[in-house]
Write a protein that holds these residues in place. Structure first.
Motif, short mmCIF file in Angstrom:
data_model
loop_
_atom_site.label_atom_id
_atom_site.label_comp_id
_atom_site.label_asym_id
_atom_site.label_seq_id
_atom_site.Cartn_x
_atom_site.Cartn_y
_atom_site.Cartn_z
N ASP A 218 -5.69 0.74 13.68
CA ASP A 218 -6.41 1.69 12.81
C ASP A 218 -7.90 1.72 13.16
O ASP A 218 -8.60 2.68 12.83
CB ASP A 218 -6.26 1.28 11.33
N THR B 33 0.40 6.76 9.98
CA THR B 33 1.67 6.03 9.92
C THR B 33 2.73 6.70 10.78
O THR B 33 3.39 6.05 11.58
CB THR B 33 2.17 5.95 8.46
N TYR B 34 2.87 8.02 10.61
CA TYR B 34 3.99 8.68 11.27
C TYR B 34 3.70 9.13 12.69
O TYR B 34 4.61 9.47 13.43
CB TYR B 34 4.51 9.82 10.38
N HIS C 264 0.83 -1.22 0.00
CA HIS C 264 0.00 0.00 0.00
C HIS C 264 0.86 1.27 0.00
O HIS C 264 0.68 2.12 -0.88
CB HIS C 264 -0.98 -0.03 1.17
N GLN D 248 -6.60 12.76 1.61
CA GLN D 248 -6.45 11.31 1.74
C GLN D 248 -5.01 10.93 2.13
O GLN D 248 -4.78 10.15 3.06
CB GLN D 248 -6.84 10.66 0.39
N VAL E 10 0.61 3.90 -3.22
CA VAL E 10 0.05 5.25 -3.03
C VAL E 10 0.88 6.30 -3.79
O VAL E 10 0.35 7.30 -4.24
CB VAL E 10 -0.05 5.68 -1.53
N HIS F 102 -10.18 7.90 5.97
CA HIS F 102 -9.20 7.45 4.97
C HIS F 102 -9.72 6.22 4.21
O HIS F 102 -9.60 6.15 2.99
CB HIS F 102 -7.89 7.12 5.71
C1 HEM Z 1 -6.74 6.72 -3.22
C2 HEM Z 1 -6.47 5.78 -2.36
C3 HEM Z 1 -5.49 5.89 -1.22
C4 HEM Z 1 -4.40 6.71 -1.04
C5 HEM Z 1 -3.86 7.78 -1.98
C6 HEM Z 1 -3.82 6.37 0.25
C7 HEM Z 1 -2.71 6.99 0.80
C8 HEM Z 1 -2.05 6.57 1.95
C9 HEM Z 1 -0.81 7.11 2.43
C10 HEM Z 1 -0.03 8.27 1.79
C11 HEM Z 1 -0.47 6.43 3.54
C12 HEM Z 1 0.82 6.59 4.37
C13 HEM Z 1 1.81 5.59 3.80
C14 HEM Z 1 3.21 5.66 4.34
O1 HEM Z 1 3.91 6.61 4.00
O2 HEM Z 1 3.62 4.75 5.04
C15 HEM Z 1 -1.50 5.43 3.77
C16 HEM Z 1 -1.50 4.52 4.82
C17 HEM Z 1 -2.50 3.62 5.04
N1 HEM Z 1 -3.65 3.47 4.30
FE1 HEM Z 1 -4.12 4.40 2.57
N2 HEM Z 1 -4.56 5.36 0.81
C18 HEM Z 1 -5.59 5.05 -0.04
C19 HEM Z 1 -6.61 4.14 0.19
C20 HEM Z 1 -6.73 3.37 1.31
C21 HEM Z 1 -7.83 2.48 1.62
C22 HEM Z 1 -9.06 2.28 0.73
C23 HEM Z 1 -7.53 1.89 2.82
C24 HEM Z 1 -8.29 0.88 3.66
C25 HEM Z 1 -9.46 0.45 3.51
C26 HEM Z 1 -6.26 2.38 3.27
C27 HEM Z 1 -5.61 1.99 4.41
C28 HEM Z 1 -4.39 2.45 4.86
C29 HEM Z 1 -3.69 1.92 6.02
C30 HEM Z 1 -4.18 0.78 6.91
C31 HEM Z 1 -2.51 2.67 6.14
C32 HEM Z 1 -1.43 2.51 7.20
C33 HEM Z 1 -1.85 3.24 8.47
C34 HEM Z 1 -0.96 2.85 9.64
O3 HEM Z 1 0.26 3.06 9.54
O4 HEM Z 1 -1.51 2.39 10.65
N3 HEM Z 1 -5.81 3.30 2.34
N4 HEM Z 1 -2.44 5.55 2.78
#
Ligand code: HEM
Length: 140
Positions: free
Chosen positions: A73, A136-137, A14, A128, A18, A82
């Protein structure tokens, strides 16, 4: 499904995907705006191709997000937003691409209506990314 979850967690798929979504959509909109301003066909084609690539990769980004979901989460308002905003964006992107594709077939530059919708889309994408990054951070 469990194997897929383990794969996504081990590869950090993921956070990798992203980057493609976050880069390709604004890049497409920027190229299209510049194309309209400069009346440049190459930039217009770039805008279309970048959005095509984003439309292919973003459902994978969202799917990887669902599989990347962790216990901590749960119950976090920012992460609930998110989850649903990301899922909605992945679906709505097909609509944006459909309208962009119609312009592409007519060999037209983007119109003001498309630019307005696309800018709203990019703003939602920034929110988003901010929500995901904050979660995350904040735990580091
Ligand atoms: C357009 C779609 C999406 C974008 C652009 C996006 C963007 C991001 C970004 C930038 C991060 C931080 C990543 C990092 O630097 O480590 C992240 C983390 C995360 N995203 Fe997304 N995301 C999207 C969709 C989703 C969806 C649909 C889900 C879940 C149903 C999701 C679940 C998560 C989770 C679980 C994390 C990690 C959080 C943690 O560290 O506990 N994301 N996402």
């Amino acid at each position: 499904m469990e194997i897929l979850r383990q794969f996504v967690n081990a590869t950090k798929l993921h956070p990798i995907l992203v980057n493609f979504t976050a880069a390709l959509i604004p890049f497409s909109v920027f190229s299209d705006c510049l194309a309209k301003y400069k009346k440049n066909i190459f930039l217009r084609e770039t805008g279309w191709w970048a959005l095509l690539c984003a439309t292919v990769v973003t459902p994978l980004t969202a799917a990887a997000g669902w599989l990347f979901w962790m216990k901590d989460d749960n119950g976090v308002l920012g992460m609930t937003i998110h989850k649903w905003l990301g899922t909605s964006l992945a679906i709505l992107l097909f609509g944006l691409f459909y309208s962009r594709h119609r312009l592409h077939r007519q060999q037209k530059f983007v119109n003001s209506f498309y630019i307005a919708i696309a800018i709203i889309f990019v703003l939602a994408l920034i929110v988003q990314g901010h929500l995901g990054g904050s979660q995350t951070y904040s735990s580091m």
